[in-house]
Design an enzyme around this catalytic site. Structure first.
Site, PDB file in Angstrom:
ATOM      1  N   ASP A  85       0.787  -1.247   0.000  1.00  0.00           N
ATOM      2  CA  ASP A  85       0.000   0.000   0.000  1.00  0.00           C
ATOM      3  C   ASP A  85       0.814   1.289   0.000  1.00  0.00           C
ATOM      4  O   ASP A  85       0.377   2.296   0.569  1.00  0.00           O
ATOM      5  CB  ASP A  85      -0.968   0.025   1.194  1.00  0.00           C
ATOM      6  CG  ASP A  85      -2.114  -0.958   1.036  1.00  0.00           C
ATOM      7  OD1 ASP A  85      -2.234  -1.574  -0.039  1.00  0.00           O
ATOM      8  OD2 ASP A  85      -2.890  -1.119   1.997  1.00  0.00           O
ATOM      9  N   LYS A  99      -5.493  -6.106  -3.952  1.00  0.00           N
ATOM     10  CA  LYS A  99      -6.366  -6.581  -2.876  1.00  0.00           C
ATOM     11  C   LYS A  99      -7.496  -5.587  -2.622  1.00  0.00           C
ATOM     12  O   LYS A  99      -7.370  -4.400  -2.946  1.00  0.00           O
ATOM     13  CB  LYS A  99      -5.570  -6.817  -1.596  1.00  0.00           C
ATOM     14  CG  LYS A  99      -4.975  -5.550  -0.994  1.00  0.00           C
ATOM     15  CD  LYS A  99      -4.220  -5.869   0.277  1.00  0.00           C
ATOM     16  CE  LYS A  99      -3.550  -4.650   0.864  1.00  0.00           C
ATOM     17  NZ  LYS A  99      -4.434  -3.564   1.269  1.00  0.00           N
ATOM     18  N   CYS A 122      -3.266  -3.509   7.275  1.00  0.00           N
ATOM     19  CA  CYS A 122      -2.814  -4.356   6.167  1.00  0.00           C
ATOM     20  C   CYS A 122      -1.528  -5.104   6.482  1.00  0.00           C
ATOM     21  O   CYS A 122      -1.374  -6.259   6.078  1.00  0.00           O
ATOM     22  CB  CYS A 122      -2.671  -3.515   4.902  1.00  0.00           C
ATOM     23  SG  CYS A 122      -4.248  -2.753   4.449  1.00  0.00           S
TER      24      CYS A 122
END
Length: 198
Positions: free
Chosen positions: A17, A110, A143
């Site tokens: 991310d 994702k 995450c």
């Protein structure tokens, strides 16, 4: 082949991310600890490339109407005026400056916290013979943590979180989650320690 060299042939670096929506100073949903770790994530990627360690870019991308967003925050995508991060095709999903996906790298998209949930990450890692994971990115309580716990549940031989190449909203949140991950056998080296180990 030396034992250390064999270990790195079975290791992958996950970069999670590191996207403009989550890192840029002007983003309303930025992770405050994200900006500070960018140089260390860049260095971790450079070191991995120099050693031939596979790099897996894990990114969040959502449908423009939020139809694949987790239920607990789907209302944000349905409400006018609320931030709608990580919309596929929008500039916010791009990696921050200094990070680039190369042809030899692999990208996993994702829609939930874990990089393993409803993705082909595990099957890809098995196919290339990886059983050791090194994790960088944001954010630690969501995450990073969920990916780590799933990796441990999937019996990866070794899971490492580079403590100064991962970040959270605050240092206290980051440290508390690092402590929890240590308690389940996760290694937590600094970037310098990790670089020296390879």
């Amino acid at each position: 082949m030396a034992v250390a060299e064999m270990k790195w042939n079975t290791t992958a670096l996950l970069v999670i991310d590191m996207q403009k929506d989550f890192i840029s100073k002007t983003s309303p949903v930025r992770v405050d600890g994200g900006v500070a770790i960018v140089p260390n994530v860049i260095k971790a990627v450079d070191v991995a490339r120099s050693r031939g360690i596979p790099i897996i870019w894990v990114v969040c991308e959502h449908d423009h109407l939020g139809r694949d967003v987790a239920l607990f925050r789907r209302h944000n995508y349905l409400s006018a005026g609320k931030p709608k991060p990580a919309i596929k095709g929008k500039p916010g999903t791009e990696l921050v400056d200094g990070l680039e996906i190369k042809d030899s790298d692999y990208k996993v998209v994702k829609t939930r916290f874990s990089a393993f949930f409803n993705t082909n990450l595990h099957s890809y890692l098995q196919a290339i013979g990886v059983n050791n994971l090194v994790i960088t990115g944001v954010q630690t309580p969501n995450c990073i943590r969920q990916t780590v716990f799933d990796a441990v549940s999937l019996d990866y031989q070794s899971v490492s979180v580079v403590v100064d190449a991962t970040g959270a909203a605050t240092p206290d949140i980051h440290q508390a989650n690092i402590n929890d991950m240590r308690n389940i056998g996760v290694f937590t080296p600094t970037l310098e320690e990790w670089c020296k180990s390879i």
